[in-house]
Write an enzyme that holds these catalytic residues in place. Structure first.
Site, PDB file in Angstrom:
ATOM      1  N   GLU A 162       1.498  13.510  -1.473  1.00  0.00           N
ATOM      2  CA  GLU A 162       0.859  13.706  -0.172  1.00  0.00           C
ATOM      3  C   GLU A 162       1.491  14.861   0.617  1.00  0.00           C
ATOM      4  OE1 GLU A 162       0.684   9.927   1.889  1.00  0.00           O
ATOM      5  OE2 GLU A 162      -1.054   9.358   0.723  1.00  0.00           O
ATOM      6  N   GLU A 319      -4.382   5.979  -5.053  1.00  0.00           N
ATOM      7  CA  GLU A 319      -3.796   4.932  -4.220  1.00  0.00           C
ATOM      8  C   GLU A 319      -4.873   4.343  -3.322  1.00  0.00           C
ATOM      9  OE1 GLU A 319      -0.428   5.964  -1.791  1.00  0.00           O
ATOM     10  OE2 GLU A 319       0.340   7.358  -3.286  1.00  0.00           O
TER      11      GLU A 319
HETATM   12  C1  GLA Z   1       0.735   6.906   0.951  1.00  0.00           C
HETATM   13  C2  GLA Z   1       1.929   7.267   0.118  1.00  0.00           C
HETATM   14  C3  GLA Z   1       2.607   6.090  -0.494  1.00  0.00           C
HETATM   15  C4  GLA Z   1       2.646   4.937   0.466  1.00  0.00           C
HETATM   16  C5  GLA Z   1       1.253   4.613   0.880  1.00  0.00           C
HETATM   17  C6  GLA Z   1       1.098   3.369   1.692  1.00  0.00           C
HETATM   18  O1  GLA Z   1      -0.453   6.994   0.296  1.00  0.00           O
HETATM   19  O2  GLA Z   1       1.637   8.188  -0.891  1.00  0.00           O
HETATM   20  O3  GLA Z   1       3.890   6.481  -0.859  1.00  0.00           O
HETATM   21  O4  GLA Z   1       3.435   5.279   1.555  1.00  0.00           O
HETATM   22  O5  GLA Z   1       0.760   5.695   1.614  1.00  0.00           O
HETATM   23  O6  GLA Z   1       1.502   3.515   2.995  1.00  0.00           O
END
Ligand code: GLA
Length: 691
Positions: A162, A319
């Site tokens: 991210e 995710e």
């Molecule tokens: C993001 C991050 C994860 C985790 C999720 C959930 O997508 O990539 O590492 O922190 O959020 O909060």
């Protein structure tokens, strides 16, 4: 003849390995003793997991001291996963630099616009321009790549995590910004012209005098808009440099494996059009609230964006949450049964995976209350039952892997640079938000099951019946000419207010508004009249009376005709929406924000006028989406996002379709399809003209 895309070959290898859609999540074994890893692998098998993302935050464990590596635990995990037939999406762990880097090189910690250095203790604590950070990040990436390049578990690479494009203001970033500006403009005179530095005497004599735009608390009046916009571009570009450097390293070791990085969907600070071109497959993290009544709509537009970023190719949902997110002050549980339609929605809209953050719920750390595939209560929980059932659903949809959604009939324009400029300060209204404007227009399309693709202003639009431009405040000449040419050649366009106002440097286009589109729209706007918060005004359209809020353009017709008019207030009787026949096409313009029902009517009026057809008429809250299998067979997804049972009338042809989710020996479906609360059906072999 166009050359084959090397990404396609890499992805063919991944598909071959997975033998279907990917199912799994982020796996963080470093948080658990080795005995738990064996239990994990057994449970993964039970749930049908075939892909896990490993190592996202492991740098501090893999390299506990500079140049000292501890790969033993990861070797063991990789071996276990390989034995179990679970592929690994291996992450470069660079989003979480180790504590020793912050300690020995505090200059790698970024500085915010207030001039304060970000502290160690969370994640993303690095300056993306820092050569020191980049050196150590490249070194751990190289070590990982050389160690695991030939490992049988390694299925693909996940670069960083991210990326956020943190706009850093440290001296190293300032120097980098200056170099970036010098490369962009060539001469300081060109920068002065682009930024309009004659205003407030901000003229620069040298690139060495230019800084990063300070936070508003550190200046007396507003910032320079050109400087702000270029800093947003620069911060995005610096992050992409970090990604690309790591991508190039892993690619050198494993040229046959796909590389991705996980996007955050409608995330403001990175121009994902540019990023998507640098990876083999687009991937998404999505956390639409489980109790948000608009959750499926919010997820839907993110899914459509991901599919669009690489021209309709399949993407990965890397995710999502089995239950609670940690995004708000109060984070609700996911209602029983909702996981199924919410997850399959991604597959319907082009995802080749259903994956979660994370596999096993953490005992410690900031996200210990985030939901997981294996909750704190383990395999006796409702979540686990839903996770294993979903694994069976995903397996039944194996044929969809690699399949695409047909190009939509409606395109919606999405441009990051315009977003940055729109939300820059000192506008007639500082309350305009790009995603609000976008959702206003997406909502009626989503509710009517009308498929859309997102496009850039300069995309090839010739295949679309309707192009929707919710807001395009900034547009360069190429984009403006493209949209104008599309209508001239017979296209239908719907554009909303405060579009076409500035050029690519955020300089107002001369001659009156909307400078780039006056001729196309057949209107002239000499005044913007933003409304006070909560203020409304009557709005009349085709015999219907609604309300307008937020904004009013004072529109003079210059070839267009009025389509809707204000019913009261200062602008009573003046046009609120217009329509202009231009070339052989039609351009419709909205000069205000109508209430939802009025906007629905206006948008669907454009849809009908353009001859666009919905996928299917369904009860409210039931989503109908089409996607093909890899062999081209058409599939119709029907997803009930409501807590009510619904029935859908299907006029099926002679070859009665089968619901792939209805068990191992499903009966063909005829006439009426009943969907229980949160029910889902995937009807195979349903050509569009059949229903
Ligand atoms: C993001 C991050 C994860 C985790 C999720 C959930 O997508 O990539 O590492 O922190 O959020 O909060």
């Amino acid at each position: 003849m166009s050359r084959p895309d090397p990404a396609d070959e890499r992805l063919a290898g991944l598909r071959q390995r997975l033998q279907g859609l990917a199912y799994g999540g982020d796996y963080n074994p470093e948080q658990w003793p080795a005995a738990t890893w064996r239990e994990d692998v057994r449970l993964m098998h039970e749930a049908g997991v075939n892909l896990v993302t490993v190592g996202v935050f492991s740098w501090g464990l893999l390299e506990p001291r500079p140049g000292v590596y501890e790969f033993g635990w990861l070797d063991e995990v990789m071996d276990l996963l390989a034995e179990a037939g679970v592929g690994v999406d291996l992450a470069t762990p660079t989003v979480a630099p180790p504590s020793w880097l912050a300690h020995e090189h505090p200059e790698t910690l970024p500085v915010n616009g207030e001039g304060r250095r970000i502290a160690f203790g969370s994640r993303c604590h690095y300056c993306q321009s820092s050569p020191v950070f980049r050196h150590y990040a490249a070194r751990i990436t190289e070590r990982l790549a050389e160690r695991y390049a030939g490992h049988p578990a390694l299925a693909m690479w996940h670069i960083g995590n991210e990326y956020i494009g943190f706009g850093c203001h440290c001296p190293v970033s300032v120097a980098h910004f200056r170099r970036w500006l010098a490369a962009r403009y060539g001469t300081i005179a060109a920068l002065n012209d682009a930024w309009g530095t004659a205003f407030w005497g901000q003229r620069y004599d040298s690139f060495d005098h230019v800084g990063t735009p300070a936070a508003r608390s550190r200046t007396v009046s507003g910032p320079n808009p050109g400087q702000l916009l270029d800093f947003a571009r620069f911060s995005d570009a610096a992050a992409l440099e970090c990604y690309s450097a790591e991508r190039d390293i892993v690619r050198r070791h494993t040229p046959h494996l796909p590389v991705t990085t996980n996007f955050m969907g409608s995330f403001k600070h990175l121009d994902y059009w540019r990023w998507a071109a640098e990876e083999d497959i687009v991937s998404l993290d999505i956390y639409a609230g489980p109790q948000d009544p608009e959750g499926p709509l919010l997820a839907g537009y993110n899914f459509d964006l991901m599919r669009s970023l690489r021209g309709g190719k399949p993407w990965l949902m890397l995710e999502s949450a089995t239950g609670r997110n940690l995004t708000d002050g109060r984070n609700h549980a996911r209602p029983a049964g909702q996981l199924r339609p919410r997850s399959l929605q991604a597959v319907a809209r082009g995802a080749d995976s259903v994956m979660f953050f994370q596999w096993r719920a953490s005992r410690a750390g900031a996200e210990r209350y985030h939901s997981a595939m294996v909750p704190h209560g383990g395999a006796r929980t409702r979540t686990w039952r839903e996770v294993t059932a979903l694994g069976r659903d995903v397996a039944r949809l194996a044929d969809l892997s690699g399949g695409v959604c047909d190009p939509a009939e409606v395109a919606v324009v999405w441009d990051w640079e315009s977003w940055w400029a729109l939300e820059s300060p000192d506008h007639p209204s500082n309350d305009l938000r790009f995603t609000d404007r976008l959702l206003d227009h997406y909502r009626p399309l989503w509710n009517a099951n009308i498929a859309i693709d997102f496009v850039r202003p300069d995309s090839d639009l010739s295949g679309y019946r309707l192009v929707v431009v919710p807001n395009l405040y900034l547009v360069d000449d190429t984009g403006a000419d493209n949209l104008t040419g599309y209508v001239r050649a017979g296209g239908h366009l719907l554009m909303s207010y405060f579009s076409g106002i500035v050029d690519e440097y955020d300089r107002v286009r001369p001659g009156g508004h909307p400078g780039a589109f006056r001729e196309l729209l057949g209107i002239e706007i000499d005044e913007f009249a933003p409304m006070r918060p909560g203020e409304t005004c009557g709005l009349r359209h085709a015999g219907h009376t609604g309300t307008a809020t937020e904004w009013q353009d004072v529109i003079d017709l210059a070839g267009a005709e009025a389509l809707a008019a204000y019913a009261d207030g200062e602008l009573k009787g003046l046009p609120a929406a217009t329509r202009h026949r231009f070339g052989t096409g039609t351009a419709t313009y909205l000069g205000t924000s109508p209430d939802r029902e009025t906007l629905r009517r206006l948008v669907l009026d454009c849809v009908t006028g353009a001859g666009v057809t919905p996928v299917l008429d369904t009860p409210e809250g039931v989503e109908a989406v089409r996607r093909r299998a890899a062999d081209g067979t058409e599939h119709l997804f029907l997803l009930n996002h409501t807590t009510d049972e619904v029935t859908i009338d299907l006029v099926t042809g002679p070859d009665r379709p089968v619901d792939l989710l209805a068990g191992d020996a499903p009966e063909p479906v005829t006439g009426r399809l009943r969907l229980p609360p949160f029910g889902a059906a995937v009807l195979r072999d349903v050509p569009a003209n059949h229903l």
